[in-house]
Design a protein around this motif. Structure first.
Motif, PDB file in Angstrom:
ATOM      1  N   LEU A  78       0.875  -1.180   0.111  1.00 46.90           N
ATOM      2  CA  LEU A  78       0.037   0.107  -0.091  1.00 46.90           C
ATOM      3  C   LEU A  78       0.728   1.240   0.166  1.00 46.90           C
ATOM      4  O   LEU A  78       0.543   2.273  -0.657  1.00 46.90           O
ATOM      5  N   ASN A  79       2.014   1.283   0.898  1.00 48.05           N
ATOM      6  CA  ASN A  79       2.731   2.226   0.850  1.00 48.05           C
ATOM      7  C   ASN A  79       3.300   2.565  -0.681  1.00 48.05           C
ATOM      8  O   ASN A  79       3.328   3.814  -1.008  1.00 48.05           O
ATOM      9  N   ARG A  80       3.854   1.503  -1.181  1.00 43.65           N
ATOM     10  CA  ARG A  80       4.517   1.791  -2.747  1.00 43.65           C
ATOM     11  C   ARG A  80       3.319   2.125  -3.379  1.00 43.65           C
ATOM     12  O   ARG A  80       3.639   3.033  -4.414  1.00 43.65           O
ATOM     13  N   ASP A  81       2.233   1.767  -3.366  1.00 47.49           N
ATOM     14  CA  ASP A  81       1.182   2.132  -4.567  1.00 47.49           C
ATOM     15  C   ASP A  81       0.713   3.628  -4.227  1.00 47.49           C
ATOM     16  O   ASP A  81       0.332   4.520  -4.981  1.00 47.49           O
ATOM     17  N   PHE A  82       0.446   4.087  -2.936  1.00 47.23           N
ATOM     18  CA  PHE A  82       0.291   5.433  -2.607  1.00 47.23           C
ATOM     19  C   PHE A  82       1.135   6.503  -3.050  1.00 47.23           C
ATOM     20  O   PHE A  82       1.002   7.339  -3.842  1.00 47.23           O
ATOM     21  N   LYS A  83       2.491   6.173  -2.969  1.00 45.72           N
ATOM     22  CA  LYS A  83       3.520   6.882  -3.293  1.00 45.72           C
ATOM     23  C   LYS A  83       3.723   6.920  -4.934  1.00 45.72           C
ATOM     24  O   LYS A  83       3.894   8.203  -5.432  1.00 45.72           O
ATOM     25  N   LYS A  84       3.378   5.859  -5.497  1.00 49.06           N
ATOM     26  CA  LYS A  84       3.353   5.976  -6.838  1.00 49.06           C
ATOM     27  C   LYS A  84       2.166   6.815  -7.372  1.00 49.06           C
ATOM     28  O   LYS A  84       2.316   7.418  -8.431  1.00 49.06           O
ATOM     29  N   THR A  85       1.105   6.368  -6.737  1.00 48.05           N
ATOM     30  CA  THR A  85      -0.118   7.138  -7.401  1.00 48.05           C
ATOM     31  C   THR A  85       0.063   8.850  -7.053  1.00 48.05           C
ATOM     32  O   THR A  85      -0.399   9.563  -8.089  1.00 48.05           O
ATOM     33  N   LEU A  86       0.791   9.243  -6.047  1.00 50.46           N
ATOM     34  CA  LEU A  86       0.915  10.386  -5.706  1.00 50.46           C
ATOM     35  C   LEU A  86       2.402  10.998  -6.373  1.00 50.46           C
ATOM     36  O   LEU A  86       2.776  12.175  -6.096  1.00 50.46           O
ATOM     37  N   LYS A  87       2.793  10.217  -7.442  1.00 52.59           N
ATOM     38  CA  LYS A  87       3.968  10.593  -8.196  1.00 52.59           C
ATOM     39  C   LYS A  87       5.057  11.125  -6.979  1.00 52.59           C
ATOM     40  O   LYS A  87       5.600  12.267  -7.652  1.00 52.59           O
ATOM     41  N   SER A  88       5.380  10.260  -6.075  1.00 51.68           N
ATOM     42  CA  SER A  88       6.364  10.909  -5.166  1.00 51.68           C
ATOM     43  C   SER A  88       7.925  11.268  -5.722  1.00 51.68           C
ATOM     44  O   SER A  88       8.597  12.138  -5.286  1.00 51.68           O
ATOM     45  N   LYS A  89       8.313  10.484  -6.741  1.00 52.94           N
ATOM     46  CA  LYS A  89       9.524  10.891  -7.451  1.00 52.94           C
ATOM     47  C   LYS A  89       9.393  12.162  -8.275  1.00 52.94           C
ATOM     48  O   LYS A  89      10.565  12.997  -8.168  1.00 52.94           O
ATOM     49  N   GLU A  90       8.414  12.395  -8.860  1.00 50.70           N
ATOM     50  CA  GLU A  90       8.390  13.834  -9.577  1.00 50.70           C
ATOM     51  C   GLU A  90       7.937  14.855  -8.554  1.00 50.70           C
ATOM     52  O   GLU A  90       8.476  15.956  -8.805  1.00 50.70           O
ATOM     53  N   LEU A 112      -7.211  27.579   3.379  1.00 51.56           N
ATOM     54  CA  LEU A 112      -6.117  26.595   3.285  1.00 51.56           C
ATOM     55  C   LEU A 112      -5.714  26.313   1.726  1.00 51.56           C
ATOM     56  O   LEU A 112      -6.623  26.190   0.779  1.00 51.56           O
ATOM     57  N   THR A 113      -4.541  25.998   1.246  1.00 48.83           N
ATOM     58  CA  THR A 113      -4.023  25.987   0.030  1.00 48.83           C
ATOM     59  C   THR A 113      -3.057  25.000  -0.019  1.00 48.83           C
ATOM     60  O   THR A 113      -2.204  24.760   0.884  1.00 48.83           O
ATOM     61  N   VAL A 114      -3.447  23.785  -0.731  1.00 52.29           N
ATOM     62  CA  VAL A 114      -2.469  22.454  -0.739  1.00 52.29           C
ATOM     63  C   VAL A 114      -1.744  22.471  -2.140  1.00 52.29           C
ATOM     64  O   VAL A 114      -2.638  22.527  -3.240  1.00 52.29           O
ATOM     65  N   ASN A 115      -0.782  22.558  -2.305  1.00 49.75           N
ATOM     66  CA  ASN A 115       0.135  22.174  -3.651  1.00 49.75           C
ATOM     67  C   ASN A 115       0.842  20.815  -3.519  1.00 49.75           C
ATOM     68  O   ASN A 115       1.676  20.578  -2.864  1.00 49.75           O
ATOM     69  N   MET A 116       0.150  19.828  -4.389  1.00 44.43           N
ATOM     70  CA  MET A 116       0.577  18.679  -4.481  1.00 44.43           C
ATOM     71  C   MET A 116       0.367  18.191  -5.950  1.00 44.43           C
ATOM     72  O   MET A 116      -0.502  18.623  -6.575  1.00 44.43           O
ATOM     73  N   VAL A 117       1.117  17.172  -6.384  1.00 44.24           N
ATOM     74  CA  VAL A 117       1.326  16.538  -7.669  1.00 44.24           C
ATOM     75  C   VAL A 117       1.168  17.577  -8.792  1.00 44.24           C
ATOM     76  O   VAL A 117       0.419  17.318  -9.957  1.00 44.24           O
ATOM     77  N   GLY A 118       1.796  18.650  -8.608  1.00 42.85           N
ATOM     78  CA  GLY A 118       1.538  19.758  -9.452  1.00 42.85           C
ATOM     79  C   GLY A 118       0.286  20.584  -9.511  1.00 42.85           C
ATOM     80  O   GLY A 118       0.099  21.175 -10.632  1.00 42.85           O
TER      81      GLY A 118
END
Length: 176
Positions: A78-90, A112-118
């Motif tokens: 699940l950790n791996r899938d979550f990080k992959k889905t959220l494009k953690s490398k990019e 509130l402002t959230v900046n994630m996955v671009g």
């Protein structure tokens, strides 16, 4: 950190400055799959930030980064899938900005402002809920809000629902 400042003023004169000791930041992403629910959590309990709040002047926005790889979902897959889905490398970090804290009809709100996955997501007038250890806010969103597709596994046998719930917690204590 500014997020929690509002609640320290219950019973405090508005012109009196208060020192807040931030002790914990927590973010949880909750969702459902075709085989059950999941929660992926980020927690920083080593925080010892100090915030001086004086409502007679505008308090600056609170800005902090969350490392996507620091989320835990309960198991390796699940950790791996979550990080992959959220494009953690990019996109290795998500940035959170809290500002414009205010009261209305005995309730507390912030922008509130959230900046994630671009993507930049704005949540104006977000209600804050006080508890014994700090404040929480809950946000409903979907994968599509982030421009992402919900993941599926095993040829589509395991699917993830579009809807997600983002829960933010900020723990603090008031000091003089």
């Amino acid at each position: 950190m500014c997020l929690c400042a509002v609640f320290s003023f219950l019973g405090q004169p508005r012109d009196e400055a208060v020192k807040l000791i931030i002790q914990e930041k927590r973010v949880a992403v909750n969702g459902r799959t075709s085989i059950g629910g999941f929660t992926c959590r980020y927690s920083d309990r080593n925080v010892r930030d100090t915030l001086f709040v004086d409502f007679s002047t505008r308090t600056p926005d609170l800005v902090f980064d969350i490392v996507v790889d620091d989320f835990g979902c309960g198991n390796f897959m699940l950790n791996r899938d979550f990080k992959k889905t959220l494009k953690s490398k990019e996109f290795p970090k998500a940035r959170v900005r809290v500002g414009n804290i205010r009261t209305s009809n005995s309730k507390y709100f912030c922008d509130l402002t959230v900046n994630m996955v671009g993507k930049k997501l704005d949540f104006p007038n977000l209600e804050l809920v006080r508890n014994t250890e700090g404040v929480t806010a809950q946000i409903g969103m979907g994968f599509s809000t982030l421009g992402l597709e919900p993941p599926s596994k095993m040829g589509g046998l395991v699917t993830v629902d579009e809807a997600l719930k983002l829960e933010i917690f900020l723990g603090f204590r008031v000091s003089r």
